[in-house]
Design an enzyme around this catalytic site. Structure first.
Site, PDB file in Angstrom:
ATOM      1  CG  ASP A  35      -1.960  -1.062   1.192  1.00 43.06           C
ATOM      2  OD1 ASP A  35      -1.963  -1.820   0.197  1.00 43.06           O
ATOM      3  OD2 ASP A  35      -2.755  -1.156   2.150  1.00 43.06           O
ATOM      4  CB  ALA A  36       3.937   2.126   1.868  1.00 42.32           C
ATOM      5  CD  GLU A  37       6.527   1.700  -4.819  1.00 39.88           C
ATOM      6  OE1 GLU A  37       7.080   2.136  -3.781  1.00 39.88           O
ATOM      7  OE2 GLU A  37       6.939   1.942  -5.971  1.00 39.88           O
ATOM      8  CE1 TYR A  38      -3.070   2.527  -6.595  1.00 38.67           C
ATOM      9  CE2 TYR A  38      -3.534   4.076  -4.818  1.00 38.67           C
ATOM     10  CZ  TYR A  38      -3.838   3.544  -6.061  1.00 38.67           C
ATOM     11  OH  TYR A  38      -4.911   4.045  -6.772  1.00 38.67           O
ATOM     12  CG  ASP A  39      -0.673   5.109   0.241  1.00 39.88           C
ATOM     13  OD1 ASP A  39      -1.634   4.865  -0.509  1.00 39.88           O
ATOM     14  OD2 ASP A  39      -0.628   4.765   1.444  1.00 39.88           O
ATOM     15  CE  LYS A 118     -33.076 -10.148  -9.564  1.00 39.61           C
ATOM     16  NZ  LYS A 118     -33.187  -9.069  -8.578  1.00 39.61           N
ATOM     17  NE  ARG A 139     -34.165  -1.912 -14.904  1.00 40.34           N
ATOM     18  CZ  ARG A 139     -35.448  -1.923 -14.578  1.00 40.34           C
ATOM     19  NH1 ARG A 139     -35.848  -1.246 -13.509  1.00 40.34           N
ATOM     20  NH2 ARG A 139     -36.333  -2.557 -15.285  1.00 40.34           N
ATOM     21  CD  GLU A 176     -27.753  -4.876  -8.898  1.00 43.00           C
ATOM     22  OE1 GLU A 176     -27.904  -4.771 -10.134  1.00 43.00           O
ATOM     23  OE2 GLU A 176     -28.700  -4.901  -8.099  1.00 43.00           O
ATOM     24  CE  LYS A 293     -27.654 -12.226 -16.807  1.00 39.17           C
ATOM     25  NZ  LYS A 293     -26.525 -11.376 -16.450  1.00 39.17           N
ATOM     26  CB  CYS A 435     -36.335 -16.738  39.372  1.00 35.96           C
ATOM     27  SG  CYS A 435     -37.231 -16.487  37.835  1.00 35.96           S
TER      28      CYS A 435
HETATM   29  S1  IVH Z   1     -29.148  -9.271 -15.853  1.00 36.07           S
HETATM   30  C1  IVH Z   1     -31.227  -8.243 -19.514  1.00 36.07           C
HETATM   31  N1  IVH Z   1     -27.675 -10.199 -13.913  1.00 36.07           N
HETATM   32  O1  IVH Z   1     -31.716  -7.632 -11.169  1.00 36.07           O
HETATM   33  C2  IVH Z   1     -30.703  -8.655 -18.216  1.00 36.07           C
HETATM   34  N2  IVH Z   1     -29.344  -8.603 -13.399  1.00 36.07           N
HETATM   35  O2  IVH Z   1     -34.704  -7.289 -12.746  1.00 36.07           O
HETATM   36  C3  IVH Z   1     -30.719  -7.603 -17.237  1.00 36.07           C
HETATM   37  N3  IVH Z   1     -29.401  -7.955 -11.045  1.00 36.07           N
HETATM   38  O3  IVH Z   1     -32.299  -4.446 -11.461  1.00 36.07           O
HETATM   39  C4  IVH Z   1     -30.263  -7.945 -15.927  1.00 36.07           C
HETATM   40  N4  IVH Z   1     -27.755  -9.237 -10.372  1.00 36.07           N
HETATM   41  O4  IVH Z   1     -29.812  -4.817 -11.480  1.00 36.07           O
HETATM   42  C5  IVH Z   1     -28.677  -9.386 -14.255  1.00 36.07           C
HETATM   43  N5  IVH Z   1     -26.269 -11.054 -12.292  1.00 36.07           N
HETATM   44  C6  IVH Z   1     -27.261 -10.251 -12.632  1.00 36.07           C
HETATM   45  C7  IVH Z   1     -27.919  -9.439 -11.706  1.00 36.07           C
HETATM   46  C8  IVH Z   1     -28.971  -8.624 -12.126  1.00 36.07           C
HETATM   47  C9  IVH Z   1     -28.647  -8.342 -10.002  1.00 36.07           C
HETATM   48  C10 IVH Z   1     -30.522  -6.985 -10.950  1.00 36.07           C
HETATM   49  C11 IVH Z   1     -30.496  -5.911 -11.981  1.00 36.07           C
HETATM   50  C12 IVH Z   1     -31.929  -5.570 -12.218  1.00 36.07           C
HETATM   51  C13 IVH Z   1     -32.656  -6.753 -11.695  1.00 36.07           C
HETATM   52  C14 IVH Z   1     -33.361  -7.457 -12.829  1.00 36.07           C
END
Ligand code: IVH
Length: 677
Positions: A35-39, A118, A139, A176, A293, A435
């Site tokens: 860290d010190a080097e970064y600083d 999520k 968003r 996120e 997905k 008690c």
């Molecule tokens: S994908 C088209 N991946 O969940 C795909 N969303 O209703 C769009 N979220 O408010 C989202 N973790 O912010 C995706 N690994 C993740 C996620 C994620 C959290 C949130 C996102 C959004 C809500 C989706």
């Protein structure tokens, strides 16, 4: 002002180095310099920029903080809308989702899915033009959001400039922003200490931190950003699979989730969901489900969208850990140590995977902090195995009939006085084993696995035995007859015999188990073990003073006081005696003679000491096995005479009886020779 060419080079090299080390630290979690080097590098750049302000550029690591506060956030229209996700709540919802996709693709082949947590935070879209961060937007409604560029720039895991060269000239990275649990805890601790408002959960804390018009405040909040998709991509290409695209984002400087995996079919998705559900509470951040997905971008394109959500993705939600319900009443429970705990009786609510009808309110301070009244609508949280908590009150729903919670002055079970020791938050019933509630709890503890381990004697049975008047104390257990027990609810001759046999078996125990089972305040298993090992037998422990007790590992002044206070009370000594009379026995522990070279010798200490404290000297002699007595007799081995005592009575008596004497330096020599000093 003319700027020398080598200076330009140096500034750009410093920026590059700092950006790279920032990435190693915040994104890879693998710093390669101290860290010190970064600083040092940071300071170097700052100095140069101060001298040549025209060199300051927005992508400089020095520019993360410091922008002037805004009066309002401007609006941003997303070029590619920010979508939401459909939800699944069961394994079958997941299978239905997969079937829908297969139908649409007119194929029965397995679909490969990307699985990722999520994250429970705030969605963000970051626009990079020629590798430079130019805009950060929330968003909002998916089409228009707020421009929070100044705030996102302060988040160290967000690159101000992309690493490498091969990125598309226009790239929108989505992800996120969240607050890890540890940072949230620390932030609230600081707020509590400063008397500021505390945040209900990490998500609210993250949202509140991003909503600041003064980015200097955001900069002090422990936020992280994790990338999970892209929006606009112009003038360049990304890999053709979601997981590969995220790996690519990682190389350009973004944090991606380390739990991300690609799996071959929907059943593997369900397995991933279950596995992560188990790990959920151990993760460093809050998640509220798993996002699945379709991994192949071409398939994603074929599948397309329905209204505002993609067909190719789904969020399989975990059971909510927080729900709202009504506080019906508050009851006060009395624990083993007399602690009076307020317990919320709730309108039953399904939260964290179970139906919750009770939650702890901890103590009087917590009730004040929450400002809660009976009749209020409250937010209840149940995470993992942690007992359900009331986390906040929904003030707007307070009914007119809501009434204050009155903390009792007397014990709700035995009516004795309840007191709060200054400096402690817990209120306690002062009646001890008089008690009934404390007695029940003491017997439950006595019977428990780590204590006397009485098989078959669970909490319910203890309650029943006490309520039916069959026992009143721990020792009473050993006088129970099978005929008495078998008549109890849900007992029979067989289980009664088993209980009597288990009680009989438990009589042969160890000193440490016995000590632990007595339920002395703050004496857990480890302390009980240390005490047993140090004293070897019960008599020595009972007669030890607080000074001596403190010689034992993990026994400080507070615990020493609790132990000594326990054995001073005649009813406790009687209880111990009754247990021994009932047949409880153990093997005394041989305290190694080599550790007690002065065993069998009696010392008397008199006069005042210069170097040692008299109490300390006494404890050290006792540690070496010696007895320290108050008066001189023929049995005395040695009198230690401190300064100014040559004509005191003990010295004179020693002279008369021919007992050896020494002074403080002599005692120091003796203690040193035996390794006590
Ligand atoms: S994908 C088209 N991946 O969940 C795909 N969303 O209703 C769009 N979220 O408010 C989202 N973790 O912010 C995706 N690994 C993740 C996620 C994620 C959290 C949130 C996102 C959004 C809500 C989706």
């Amino acid at each position: 002002m003319i700027i020398p060419a080598n200076l330009l080079k140096e500034v750009s090299k410093l920026k590059e180095q700092l950006n790279y080390h920032n990435y190693r630290y915040y994104v890879l979690d693998d710093p390669s310099i101290p860290d010190a080097e970064y600083d040092r590098l940071f300071l170097c750049l700052k100095e140069l920029e101060k001298e040549y302000p025209q060199l300051v550029e927005l992508d400089s690591p020095t520019q993360r903080v410091g922008a002037a506060p805004l009066s309002a956030f401007s609006q941003v229209t997303h070029k590619v809308p920010m979508l939401s996700l459909d939800n699944a709540f069961s394994d079958n919802d997941m299978r239905d989702f997969n079937r829908r996709l297969q139908d649409r693709l007119k194929s029965t082949e397995d679909i490969e899915y990307a699985c990722e947590p999520k994250l429970d935070g705030i969605a963000i879209s970051l626009l990079y033009i020629d590798g430079q961060l130019v805009q950060g937007a929330t968003r909002g409604d998916g089409t228009t959001g707020e421009n929070i560029t100044q705030n996102v720039r302060t988040i160290p895991s967000i690159p101000l400039k992309l690493l490498g060269q091969d990125f598309p000239p226009a790239l929108e990275v989505r992800g996120e922003i969240y607050m890890p649990k540890a940072g949230f805890g620390a932030l609230n601790n600081r707020a509590r200490a400063a008397g500021d408002k505390i945040f209900v959960n990490p998500r609210n804390a993250a949202a509140g931190s991003l909503r600041q018009l003064d980015s200097a405040i955001t900069a002090n909040r422990p936020l992280e950003m994790c990338a999970y998709s892209v929006g606009l991509v112009e003038g360049g290409d990304l890999p053709t699979q979601h997981t590969a695209a995220l790996e690519q984002l990682h190389e350009w400087g973004f944090l991606i989730n380390s739990e991300m995996r690609a799996v071959g079919n929907i059943e593997a998705c369900i397995e991933y969901y279950q596995n992560l559900g188990v790990k959920r509470d151990d993760l460093a951040y809050d998640i509220d489900g798993i996002v699945f997905k379709v991994n192949d971008f071409n398939l994603q394109k074929t599948l397309g969208f329905v209204s505002r959500a993609p067909r190719w993705a789904i969020a399989y939600k975990f059971p909510a850990q927080e729900e709202m319900t009504q506080l019906l009443d508050v009851e006060f429970q009395v624990g083993r140590t007399g602690a009076v705990t307020p317990v919320a009786r709730l309108d039953p609510v399904f939260v964290g995977g179970v139906t919750v009808s009770n939650a702890t309110l901890h103590n009087r301070d917590e009730i004040d902090r929450l400002g809660v009244k009976v009749g209020d609508t409250v937010v209840v949280r149940r995470a993992g195995d942690v007992i359900p908590q009331v986390v906040s009150v929904v003030r707007s729903r307070r009914p007119e009939t809501a009434r204050d919670i009155v903390f009792p002055d007397t014990c709700p079970v035995c009516g004795s006085h309840v007191e709060t020791v200054p400096g402690e938050v817990v209120a306690r019933c002062t009646a001890g084993l008089v008690c009934a509630a404390q007695r029940k709890e003491a017997i439950k503890h006595f019977a428990s696995r780590k204590a006397m381990d009485i098989d078959g004697l669970g909490d319910k049975l203890v309650e029943l035995l006490v309520d039916e008047g069959l026992i009143d104390s721990m020792a009473d257990l050993y006088h129970l007859q099978a005929q008495q027990v078998e008549k109890l609810e849900r007992m029979g001759p067989r289980s009664a015999e088993n209980l009597i046999a288990a009680l009989h078996k438990s009589k042969q125990t160890t000193l440490d188990r016995f000590l632990y089972s007595l339920g002395i305040r703050e004496v857990g298993e480890a302390t009980a073990r240390s005490l047993a090992r140090y004293f070897g037998n019960l008599e020595k422990l009972i007669t030890a003073d607080e000074e001596t007790l403190q010689q034992v590992d993990d026994v400080g002044p507070v615990v020493a006081h609790f132990i000594s206070d326990f054995f001073i009370q005649p009813h406790n000594i009687e209880a111990v005696q009754a247990l021994q009379d009932a047949g409880i026995q153990w093997q005394d522990i041989e305290v190694n003679e080599a550790d007690e070279p002065l065993s069998g010798q009696t010392f008397v200490i008199t006069g005042s000491f210069k170097v040692l404290k008299r109490s300390g000297a006494k404890a050290m002699l006792e540690n070496l096995g010696a007895k320290v007595a108050g008066s001189v007799s023929v049995k005395t081995s040695m009198v230690v005479v401190g300064g100014g005592a040559t004509n005191n009575s003990k010295y004179i008596k020693a002279q008369e009886l021919g007992v050896a004497t020494t002074d403080e330096p002599g005692l120091i020599e003796l203690l040193t020779a035996h390794g006590a000093l």
